[in-house]
Design a protein around this motif. Structure first.
Motif, PDB file in Angstrom:
ATOM      1  N   VAL A 190       0.958  -1.229  -0.032  1.00 22.34           N
ATOM      2  CA  VAL A 190      -0.009   0.034  -0.065  1.00 22.34           C
ATOM      3  C   VAL A 190       0.873   1.352   0.063  1.00 22.34           C
ATOM      4  CG1 VAL A 190      -1.817   1.231   1.215  1.00 22.34           C
ATOM      5  CG2 VAL A 190      -1.895  -1.071   1.176  1.00 22.34           C
ATOM      6  N   ARG A 191       1.881   1.279   0.860  1.00 26.22           N
ATOM      7  CA  ARG A 191       2.721   2.311   0.814  1.00 26.22           C
ATOM      8  C   ARG A 191       3.580   2.733  -0.616  1.00 26.22           C
ATOM      9  NH1 ARG A 191       4.024   0.080   6.201  1.00 26.22           N
ATOM     10  NH2 ARG A 191       3.605   1.787   7.628  1.00 26.22           N
ATOM     11  N   ALA A 192       3.514   1.516  -1.405  1.00 27.33           N
ATOM     12  CA  ALA A 192       4.211   1.703  -2.619  1.00 27.33           C
ATOM     13  C   ALA A 192       3.102   2.143  -3.845  1.00 27.33           C
ATOM     14  CB  ALA A 192       4.975   0.341  -3.169  1.00 27.33           C
ATOM     15  N   ARG A 193       1.913   2.243  -3.322  1.00 30.95           N
ATOM     16  CA  ARG A 193       0.804   2.709  -3.941  1.00 30.95           C
ATOM     17  C   ARG A 193       0.487   1.483  -5.123  1.00 30.95           C
ATOM     18  NH1 ARG A 193       3.920   7.232  -3.590  1.00 30.95           N
ATOM     19  NH2 ARG A 193       3.071   9.130  -2.668  1.00 30.95           N
ATOM     20  N   VAL A 194       0.430   0.295  -4.603  1.00 34.53           N
ATOM     21  CA  VAL A 194       0.002  -0.807  -5.314  1.00 34.53           C
ATOM     22  C   VAL A 194      -1.408  -1.201  -5.383  1.00 34.53           C
ATOM     23  CG1 VAL A 194       0.212  -3.467  -5.421  1.00 34.53           C
ATOM     24  CG2 VAL A 194       2.347  -2.137  -5.258  1.00 34.53           C
ATOM     25  N   GLY A 195      -2.024  -0.647  -4.276  1.00 38.04           N
ATOM     26  CA  GLY A 195      -3.293  -0.865  -4.030  1.00 38.04           C
ATOM     27  C   GLY A 195      -3.924  -0.248  -2.510  1.00 38.04           C
ATOM     28  N   ILE A 196      -5.000  -0.587  -2.243  1.00 39.64           N
ATOM     29  CA  ILE A 196      -5.593  -0.564  -0.988  1.00 39.64           C
ATOM     30  C   ILE A 196      -5.683  -1.886  -0.259  1.00 39.64           C
ATOM     31  CG2 ILE A 196      -6.568   1.563  -1.561  1.00 39.64           C
ATOM     32  CD1 ILE A 196      -9.369   0.324  -1.286  1.00 39.64           C
TER      33      ILE A 196
END
Length: 301
Positions: free
Chosen positions: A237-243
């Motif tokens: 999530v921190r890497a903006r892959v998803g929620i």
């Protein structure tokens, strides 16, 4: 006379549903497992398993003997532990726990245990609830830290007389998003309105829940990442892959993440302790300490 070793083999066949998997657990050959079961059937005078190309399943007589095996082997395990204590051997207390419970609740409780019983050596095993409870049932663990997730615990009718469940409280799940995500400033959200997001899955049980919700709403879940570790999921999530959907005990807060509670009906894990109904005093000490840890973590019954 029914041989104890053959009962042990039957127990593993019942657990795994096949001779080959039972053999791997016992470090036997499948042929040896088959021979033990055949010998057990001769001594019992009846079939204990139905054999097919899809595996094996227990007959009614087999289920009766498998339940008996659990009781007998648990008593033998307890007797061996007591004999070791009488002979001056070490005293151990074995705990089986799921990962986040072990990380958040267990350390302080173990410190309280060793302070109260310095002669007791804790042994900790990481297991999912169904496996942890099986260890308590078999007498191979003294206490299981477990949870149920939108369904009953994997307890059997026969367990009611042998096992005790001590609830520690609910562990509601929230959506964890990156701080830059449009949801980040929301006070709460409905699962149905965000189900179409890209998801990072941190647990197989959470994944099953989300897939069921998506199927009921008529769309396919978009999975961008999958793991068996909530902390790894939050790293994605921190890497903006998803929620991600994360229980309270597993939330790993930081400036780059936002936690958004879900509106009712909110998915919730219900955390508790499984022990045998008759336990040693030190097991009671650990159970009380875990209750205190849960209260400090804001789990409530």
């Amino acid at each position: 006379m029914i041989d104890i070793q053959r009962l042990r083999v039957l127990r593993e066949v019942a657990r795994h549903g096949s001779f080959s998997k039972a053999a791997a657990a016992l470090r036997f050959t499948p042929s040896a497992v088959s021979q033990h079961i055949a010998a057990l059937e001769r001594s019992a005078g009846t079939d204990v398993v139905h054999r097919s190309t899809r595996g094996v399943r227990l007959t009614e007589a087999g289920r009766l003997l498998a339940d008996t095996a659990e009781t007998v082997l648990a008593e033998l395990h307890t007797a061996r532990a007591r004999l070791s204590e009488l002979a001056g051997g070490r005293r151990t207390l074995t705990v089986a726990t799921f990962t986040t419970g072990g990380r958040r609740l267990l350390p302080a409780a173990l410190a309280a245990l060793t302070a109260a019983h310095p002669d007791v050596e804790p042994v900790v095993l990481e297991r999912e609830p169904e496996d942890a409870i099986a260890l308590v049932r078999a007498g191979e663990a003294d206490l299981a830290l477990a949870y149920r997730f939108d369904r009953a615990l994997p307890l059997r009718p026969a367990d009611r007389d042998r096992l005790a469940w001590t609830p520690l409280g609910p562990d509601p799940m929230s959506v964890v998003v990156h701080r830059d995500h449009p949801l980040a400033d929301r006070k709460s959200a409905d699962l149905t309105e965000i189900a179409g997001e890209r998801w990072v899955l941190g647990c197989s049980k959470t994944a099953d829940f989300l897939h069921r919700q998506a199927a009921e709403a008529g769309f396919e879940l978009r999975v961008s990442g999958s793991s068996t570790d909530y902390y790894f999921a939050q790293a994605m999530v921190r890497a903006r892959v998803g929620i991600s959907l994360v229980p309270g005990l597993a939330i790993d807060p930081g400036p780059d993440l936002a936690v958004v509670p879900l509106n009712a009906p909110r998915p919730t894990r219900h955390v508790g302790i499984v022990t045998a109904r008759t336990t040693r005093p030190e097991v009671g000490t650990l159970r009380a300490a875990l209750t205190g840890s849960a209260a400090r973590r804001a789990l409530r019954r």
